[in-house]
Design an enzyme around this catalytic site. Structure first.
Site, mmCIF file in Angstrom:
data_model
loop_
_atom_site.group_PDB
_atom_site.id
_atom_site.type_symbol
_atom_site.label_atom_id
_atom_site.label_comp_id
_atom_site.label_asym_id
_atom_site.label_seq_id
_atom_site.Cartn_x
_atom_site.Cartn_y
_atom_site.Cartn_z
ATOM 1 N N LYS A 175 0.829 -1.209 0.000
ATOM 2 C CA LYS A 175 0.000 0.000 0.000
ATOM 3 C C LYS A 175 0.863 1.259 0.000
ATOM 4 O O LYS A 175 1.811 1.370 0.771
ATOM 5 C CB LYS A 175 -0.884 -0.012 1.252
ATOM 6 C CG LYS A 175 -1.888 1.087 1.341
ATOM 7 C CD LYS A 175 -3.197 0.653 0.712
ATOM 8 C CE LYS A 175 -4.233 1.753 0.849
ATOM 9 N NZ LYS A 175 -4.811 2.114 -0.408
ATOM 10 N N GLY A 224 6.240 0.596 6.007
ATOM 11 C CA GLY A 224 7.166 -0.319 5.342
ATOM 12 C C GLY A 224 7.317 -0.034 3.860
ATOM 13 O O GLY A 224 8.413 -0.089 3.299
ATOM 14 N N CYS A 225 6.215 0.299 3.209
ATOM 15 C CA CYS A 225 6.244 0.589 1.770
ATOM 16 C C CYS A 225 6.985 1.889 1.490
ATOM 17 O O CYS A 225 7.705 2.000 0.498
ATOM 18 C CB CYS A 225 4.818 0.640 1.226
ATOM 19 S SG CYS A 225 3.948 -0.936 1.456
ATOM 20 N N THR A 226 6.832 2.860 2.376
ATOM 21 C CA THR A 226 7.556 4.122 2.239
ATOM 22 C C THR A 226 9.056 3.887 2.406
ATOM 23 O O THR A 226 9.863 4.389 1.609
ATOM 24 C CB THR A 226 7.038 5.148 3.270
ATOM 25 O OG1 THR A 226 5.655 5.413 2.993
ATOM 26 C CG2 THR A 226 7.839 6.437 3.217
ATOM 27 N N ALA A 266 10.424 2.097 -0.747
ATOM 28 C CA ALA A 266 10.489 3.017 -1.885
ATOM 29 C C ALA A 266 11.653 4.000 -1.728
ATOM 30 O O ALA A 266 12.375 4.295 -2.694
ATOM 31 C CB ALA A 266 9.170 3.772 -2.030
#
Length: 172
Positions: free
Chosen positions: A56, A61-63, A66
């Site tokens: 998402k 974690g995704c931030t 990225a």
């Protein structure tokens, strides 16, 4: 009936090989990026491709993941490696996420769940669907050479760079 049972058994036996994908051609895709441009695997023929799936946009974690790819993007580019992030989020969500983090690579919207389903990274519970945090490393011939099923967001970009360097030498 026996033929049907035999065909069903053969299909079930073949599933583990398909579920892993390593050693197979990467499936073709046609997905919009954060700017709405439709991207395909064919446009990256002859280059290494990091196809990383994440659950998402704008979550911790995704931030972090990225940002790690962003911070090492110059090293990826220098080696001719394409980085593509993929989630089920919309083009608009990807645009906000990419703009906020100043991401120099494409985020692909798999809102119809086609690629995520093909590569068996679709997760969820009840009405909630997301892509599991997995990455596929695709070689210049379009073959999947590594599937990362367990990803440490703080180390993953570095790990992929090291693996491409190692595998690139083995391919030459």
């Amino acid at each position: 009936m026996k033929r049907f049972a035999a065909a069903l058994l053969a299909a079930i036996v073949a599933l583990p090989a398909l579920a892993d994908w390593v050693g197979m051609k990467a499936p073709a895709f046609s997905l919009p990026d954060q700017s709405g441009k439709v991207r395909t695997l064919d446009e990256f023929k002859g280059r290494w491709v990091v196809l990383y799936f994440y659950p998402k946009d704008a979550t911790p974690g995704c931030t972090e993941e990225a940002k790690r790819f962003r911070d090492q993007f110059a090293s990826f580019s220098k080696q001719g490696i394409v980085v593509l992030g993929v989630s089920l989020d919309s083009v608009e969500s990807h645009k906000r996420f990419a703009d906020d983090l100043k991401l120099p690579f494409a985020l692909l919207s798999d809102s119809q769940r086609q690629l995520s389903t093909k590569l068996d990274v679709l997760g969820g519970f009840g009405p909630v669907s997301y892509t599991r945090r997995e990455t596929f490393l695709i070689d210049p011939k379009g073959e999947i050479v590594t599937r990362y099923k367990s990803v440490d967001t703080s180390q993953h970009a570095s790990q992929v760079l090291a693996d491409v360097a190692r595998l690139g030498k083995a391919v030459k």
